[in-house]
Design an enzyme around this catalytic site. Structure first.
Site, PDB file in Angstrom:
ATOM      1  N   ASP A  89      -6.205  17.164 -15.679  1.00  0.00           N
ATOM      2  CA  ASP A  89      -6.414  15.781 -16.099  1.00  0.00           C
ATOM      3  C   ASP A  89      -5.986  15.684 -17.564  1.00  0.00           C
ATOM      4  OD1 ASP A  89      -7.496  13.380 -17.079  1.00  0.00           O
ATOM      5  OD2 ASP A  89      -9.175  13.436 -15.673  1.00  0.00           O
ATOM      6  N   LYS A 137      -6.791   4.231 -19.710  1.00  0.00           N
ATOM      7  CA  LYS A 137      -7.039   4.588 -21.103  1.00  0.00           C
ATOM      8  C   LYS A 137      -5.766   4.393 -21.951  1.00  0.00           C
ATOM      9  CE  LYS A 137     -10.869   5.578 -19.072  1.00  0.00           C
ATOM     10  NZ  LYS A 137     -11.255   6.899 -18.623  1.00  0.00           N
ATOM     11  N   ARG A 151       0.835  -1.209   0.000  1.00  0.00           N
ATOM     12  CA  ARG A 151       0.000   0.000   0.000  1.00  0.00           C
ATOM     13  C   ARG A 151       0.872   1.263   0.000  1.00  0.00           C
ATOM     14  NH1 ARG A 151      -2.482   2.298   4.414  1.00  0.00           N
ATOM     15  NH2 ARG A 151      -2.526   0.312   5.524  1.00  0.00           N
ATOM     16  N   TYR A 175     -14.702  14.925 -16.561  1.00  0.00           N
ATOM     17  CA  TYR A 175     -15.078  13.521 -16.438  1.00  0.00           C
ATOM     18  C   TYR A 175     -16.148  13.460 -15.338  1.00  0.00           C
ATOM     19  CZ  TYR A 175     -14.685   8.514 -15.872  1.00  0.00           C
ATOM     20  OH  TYR A 175     -14.963   7.181 -15.805  1.00  0.00           O
TER      21      TYR A 175
HETATM   22  C1  PLP Z   1     -11.701   7.412 -17.368  1.00  0.00           C
HETATM   23  C2  PLP Z   1     -11.357   8.773 -16.927  1.00  0.00           C
HETATM   24  C3  PLP Z   1     -11.188   9.082 -15.571  1.00  0.00           C
HETATM   25  C4  PLP Z   1     -11.407   8.063 -14.483  1.00  0.00           C
HETATM   26  O1  PLP Z   1     -10.502   7.011 -14.593  1.00  0.00           O
HETATM   27  P1  PLP Z   1     -10.777   5.542 -13.988  1.00  0.00           P
HETATM   28  O2  PLP Z   1      -9.512   4.851 -14.305  1.00  0.00           O
HETATM   29  O3  PLP Z   1     -11.971   4.984 -14.693  1.00  0.00           O
HETATM   30  O4  PLP Z   1     -11.023   5.723 -12.538  1.00  0.00           O
HETATM   31  C5  PLP Z   1     -10.837  10.375 -15.234  1.00  0.00           C
HETATM   32  N1  PLP Z   1     -10.672  11.317 -16.176  1.00  0.00           N
HETATM   33  C6  PLP Z   1     -10.835  11.071 -17.482  1.00  0.00           C
HETATM   34  C7  PLP Z   1     -10.656  12.169 -18.467  1.00  0.00           C
HETATM   35  C8  PLP Z   1     -11.191   9.789 -17.913  1.00  0.00           C
HETATM   36  O5  PLP Z   1     -11.363   9.541 -19.211  1.00  0.00           O
END
Ligand code: PLP
Length: 389
Positions: A180, A205, A55, A108
């Protein structure tokens, strides 16, 4: 030696662990043994120790962190069990009751919810502003503003945020900026170079790239990492050694995949734009994108999401998805396989019709998340579906 991204994703982590293997080991262990009492005491004192308790840290985490910090140009990085794990640990580190924070009207969805519902519940004031207007961020800043949360390009209409302009405003006021960078990837956009303090990713992603893992990354300074890490280990969204290893494997080919995906998406966007059955196409790489000039300034490629709408309404969009043979009808983006969604159908589950109308999502909108397939096959498939529509 400073390597280019294509080289550093393969080499940057070689010296991070003392494995004698060529391929990285998985280090599938929740805890690590000390040689003696003195070493145990030392392990317990060092934050982010890579061989103490998973962790807190793990050798595979260390490898991913090294590559991601190099790719984003930050001092260091942290890894989490999901993109939301990264967003939550970061945002919750820098606010307390009575503070004010700024976000975009379009984020998001879970990020919006974290700010709009959770932060407000803990007595943090939240202002959402139109991301296309940098001055709107300036007007929203108050004496107690702690951070500005940014995301570009953003769902569902691929609106861009002018990172350089907004970070300059934030600096004047001593406000932290967080971005982000999931949609763009560090290959297409480096927010830290444009003044952003902390860069976040859903590694689920493009970074992972194969639709087989869930992970998040936080790229920041050593000082910020120390603070965020304390929140992170308390929240507990810990990346498993196996998913960290899969992410490491995905990162090796990130530049190749992004290069292909950029080219595929650009060609797909141009093909769609030229077709009479298509109403609109939104893609940062198209001259017709309302912020194309900004895209050219802050992005090196348009990335893989093409937002478009077919002529007609909800039913035509739904039928178009069912006529496509190549992309899978699934949420998410950034993997080797092309995915397509009927945008309104996805958002309908979480929004009222009024919220949908307010968010500007047309009922005939679609989102194509382009993969690495051959562009001629992607185009032929889209054209046959439009022909039959
Ligand atoms: C998918 C996504 C998230 C969240 O990510 P997870 O891995 O599903 O928790 C946050 N920001 C953006 C732009 C995303 O496409």
């Amino acid at each position: 030696m400073a390597y280019r991204p294509e080289t550093l994703v393969v080499h940057a982590d070689y010296d991070v662990t003392d494995d004698k293997t060529v391929a990285p080991s998985i280090h599938y262990s929740a805890t690590f043994k000390a040689a003696d009492a003195a070493e145990f005491a030392e392990m317990s004192e060092i934050p982010q120790h890579p061989r103490n308790y998973t962790r807190y840290g793990n050798p595979v985490h260390e490898r991913v962190k090294k590559i991601m910090a190099e790719l984003e140009g930050t001092e260091t990085a942290l890894v989490t069990a999901s993109g939301m794990g990264a967003v939550a640990a970061t945002l919750l580190t820098f606010v307390e009751a009575g503070d004010h924070v700024i976000g975009q009207t379009s984020h998001y969805m879970s990020t919006t919810r974290l700010m709009d519902e959770m932060l407000r519940r803990f007595s943090v004031e939240v202002t959402f502003v139109e991301q296309g207007d940098p001055e709107a961020f300036r007007r929203a800043i108050r004496a107690n503003t702690k951070f500005i949360m940014l995301e570009t390009p953003a769902n569902p209409l691929l609106t861009l945020t002018d990172l350089a302009a907004i970070t300059a405003i934030a600096r004047e006021h001593g406000v932290l900026t967080i971005a982000d960078n999931t949609f763009a990837t560090p290959l297409n956009q480096r927010p830290h170079d444009l003044g952003v303090d902390i860069v976040l990713h859903s590694a689920t992603k493009y970074l992972g790239g194969h639709h087989d893992l869930t992970a998040g990354v936080i790229c920041c300074s050593h000082e910020q990492a120390e603070r965020i890490w304390k929140t992170h280990i308390t929240l507990g969204a810990v990346l498993s050694p196996m998913d960290a290893w899969l992410l490491l494997r995905g990162l090796r080919t990130l530049p190749m995949r992004v290069e292909r995906i950029n080219a595929n998406a650009q060609a797909l966007a141009e093909t769609l734009e030229a077709h009479p059955k298509i109403e609109t196409v939104l893609y940062p790489g198209l001259a017709s994108h309302p912020q194309h000039e900004l895209a050219r300034r802050q992005m090196r490629g348009g990335s893989g999401i093409v937002a478009f709408s077919v002529k007609g309404g909800y039913a035509e969009a739904e039928r178009f998805v069912s006529l496509l043979e190549l992309p899978l009808n699934a949420a998410s983006l950034g993997g080797v396989d092309s995915l397509v969604i009927h945008t309104a159908a996805m958002w309908a589950g979480t929004m009222t019709p009024e919220q949908m109308a307010a968010s500007g999502i047309p009922l005939n909108a679609l989102r194509y998340a382009v993969g690495v397939e051959h562009i001629d096959d992607i185009k032929a498939d889209v054209l046959q579906a439009l022909e039959r529509l």
